[in-house]
Design a protein around this motif. Structure first.
Motif, PDB file in Angstrom:
ATOM      1  N   LYS A 295     -58.789  34.368 -13.800  1.00  0.00           N
ATOM      2  CA  LYS A 295     -57.634  34.419 -11.827  1.00  0.00           C
ATOM      3  C   LYS A 295     -57.504  33.257 -11.607  1.00  0.00           C
ATOM      4  O   LYS A 295     -56.985  33.718 -10.329  1.00  0.00           O
ATOM      5  CB  LYS A 295     -58.604  36.341 -10.958  1.00  0.00           C
ATOM      6  CG  LYS A 295     -57.827  37.124 -12.350  1.00  0.00           C
ATOM      7  CD  LYS A 295     -58.453  38.034 -11.173  1.00  0.00           C
ATOM      8  CE  LYS A 295     -58.772  39.509 -12.128  1.00  0.00           C
ATOM      9  NZ  LYS A 295     -58.974  40.971 -10.859  1.00  0.00           N
ATOM     10  N   THR A 296     -58.669  32.536 -11.343  1.00  0.00           N
ATOM     11  CA  THR A 296     -58.504  31.104 -11.022  1.00  0.00           C
ATOM     12  C   THR A 296     -57.016  30.254 -11.295  1.00  0.00           C
ATOM     13  O   THR A 296     -57.264  29.609 -12.764  1.00  0.00           O
ATOM     14  CB  THR A 296     -60.094  30.455 -11.070  1.00  0.00           C
ATOM     15  OG1 THR A 296     -60.651  31.378  -9.930  1.00  0.00           O
ATOM     16  CG2 THR A 296     -60.153  29.354  -9.615  1.00  0.00           C
ATOM     17  N   PRO A 297     -56.829  29.797 -10.473  1.00  0.00           N
ATOM     18  CA  PRO A 297     -55.217  28.834 -11.347  1.00  0.00           C
ATOM     19  C   PRO A 297     -56.269  27.857 -11.589  1.00  0.00           C
ATOM     20  O   PRO A 297     -56.972  26.881 -11.303  1.00  0.00           O
ATOM     21  CB  PRO A 297     -54.066  28.966 -10.023  1.00  0.00           C
ATOM     22  CG  PRO A 297     -54.627  28.580  -8.641  1.00  0.00           C
ATOM     23  CD  PRO A 297     -56.064  29.854  -9.304  1.00  0.00           C
ATOM     24  N   LEU A 298     -55.397  26.939 -12.349  1.00  0.00           N
ATOM     25  CA  LEU A 298     -55.724  25.488 -13.176  1.00  0.00           C
ATOM     26  C   LEU A 298     -55.904  24.523 -11.664  1.00  0.00           C
ATOM     27  O   LEU A 298     -56.484  23.186 -11.388  1.00  0.00           O
ATOM     28  CB  LEU A 298     -55.203  25.090 -14.682  1.00  0.00           C
ATOM     29  CG  LEU A 298     -55.790  23.670 -14.856  1.00  0.00           C
ATOM     30  CD1 LEU A 298     -56.709  24.085 -15.405  1.00  0.00           C
ATOM     31  CD2 LEU A 298     -55.141  23.899 -16.029  1.00  0.00           C
ATOM     32  N   SER A 299     -54.322  24.799 -10.548  1.00  0.00           N
ATOM     33  CA  SER A 299     -54.482  23.798  -9.884  1.00  0.00           C
ATOM     34  C   SER A 299     -55.299  23.254  -9.405  1.00  0.00           C
ATOM     35  O   SER A 299     -55.597  22.431  -8.112  1.00  0.00           O
ATOM     36  CB  SER A 299     -53.034  24.011  -9.382  1.00  0.00           C
ATOM     37  OG  SER A 299     -53.546  24.993  -8.958  1.00  0.00           O
ATOM     38  N   SER A 300     -56.104  24.835  -8.732  1.00  0.00           N
ATOM     39  CA  SER A 300     -57.424  24.472  -7.880  1.00  0.00           C
ATOM     40  C   SER A 300     -58.405  24.151  -8.505  1.00  0.00           C
ATOM     41  O   SER A 300     -59.062  23.554  -6.968  1.00  0.00           O
ATOM     42  CB  SER A 300     -57.975  26.343  -7.456  1.00  0.00           C
ATOM     43  OG  SER A 300     -58.286  26.414  -8.400  1.00  0.00           O
ATOM     44  N   LEU A 301     -58.334  24.065  -9.716  1.00  0.00           N
ATOM     45  CA  LEU A 301     -59.640  22.911 -10.757  1.00  0.00           C
ATOM     46  C   LEU A 301     -59.203  21.761 -10.005  1.00  0.00           C
ATOM     47  O   LEU A 301     -60.062  20.996 -10.208  1.00  0.00           O
ATOM     48  CB  LEU A 301     -60.059  24.233 -11.180  1.00  0.00           C
ATOM     49  CG  LEU A 301     -60.645  22.905 -12.440  1.00  0.00           C
ATOM     50  CD1 LEU A 301     -62.196  22.287 -11.951  1.00  0.00           C
ATOM     51  CD2 LEU A 301     -61.227  23.478 -14.346  1.00  0.00           C
TER      52      LEU A 301
END
Length: 222
Positions: free
Chosen positions: A189-195
């Motif tokens: 559920k964590t977007p790739l952009s946050s990583l």
């Protein structure tokens, strides 16, 4: 000096084409027509960039775009450069006004291209391709052709400075001189952009010692 260092690092080939892997880099310095340059600057820039300086008119975005595309064809990529999101050199649709604004102020543009072609160390068989769900950046899901192989790879689990967990998978190309490193958040559920915003050079440097040989099923969009 920073421009000189960049030009020196951004030319030539990396890898071994005889092994099916080739990474070619090239760069060019576009200069606004009418801008006067010292002869010594012209000579150094041409030598370091492994290419002649190219005069451009940034106030005419369409013409500048054509120049870039032609340069891409002639300098190793084998295909024209694609229009990007930057308004400095490309102008179409909503970007037209931004391109004109930049064109009135831009004097030089250093353009670097990277062309990569590689063969996997272990091939993905076309017969193993499956249509499987793929999550887009907006959270929606679509079905796309997914390559698949059951293999042993370098795999590791890591944490960012903000304690966000993510995994890294290494897939080598033929000859193992180059590899593809895939990083994904552990929480789907964590977007790739946050990583992406937290992947610093220091974090990437820890991957070499943190990866372990692991047998697993690998799925990648074709």
């Amino acid at each position: 000096m920073q421009v000189q260092d960049f030009l020196l690092r951004s030319q030539g080939d990396v890898g071994n084409s005889s092994h099916g892997v080739r990474l070619r880099q090239a760069c060019v310095l576009f200069v606004q027509s009418g801008v006067q340059l010292l002869p010594v600057f012209t000579q150094l820039a041409a030598a370091l960039g492994n290419s002649s300086l190219v005069r451009a008119n940034f106030t005419q975005p369409n013409h500048s775009r054509s120049q870039l595309q032609q340069w891409g064809l002639n300098h190793g990529t084998g295909e024209p450069l694609q229009s990007g999101g930057s308004g400095e050199l490309f102008g179409s649709g909503e970007a037209q006004e931004e391109a004109l604004w930049w064109g009135q102020r831009l004097q030089m543009a250093l353009v670097n291209t990277v062309n990569f072609r590689g063969v996997w160390q272990k091939q993905f068989l076309f017969t193993d391709t499956q249509n499987l769900p793929f999550t887009l950046s907006d959270g929606s899901t679509i079905k796309v052709p997914m390559m698949h192989q059951a293999t042993e790879v370098n795999f590791g689990q890591f944490r960012t400075s903000s304690d966000q967990r993510y995994t890294v998978l290494e897939l080598p190309y033929l000859g193992r001189s180059l590899s593809l490193l895939v990083a994904l958040p552990s929480d789907r559920k964590t977007p790739l952009s946050s990583l992406e915003s937290q992947l610093t050079p220091r974090a990437v440097a820890t991957w070499d010692t943190g990866l372990r040989r692991t047998k697993m099923d690998v799925f990648l969009p074709r």
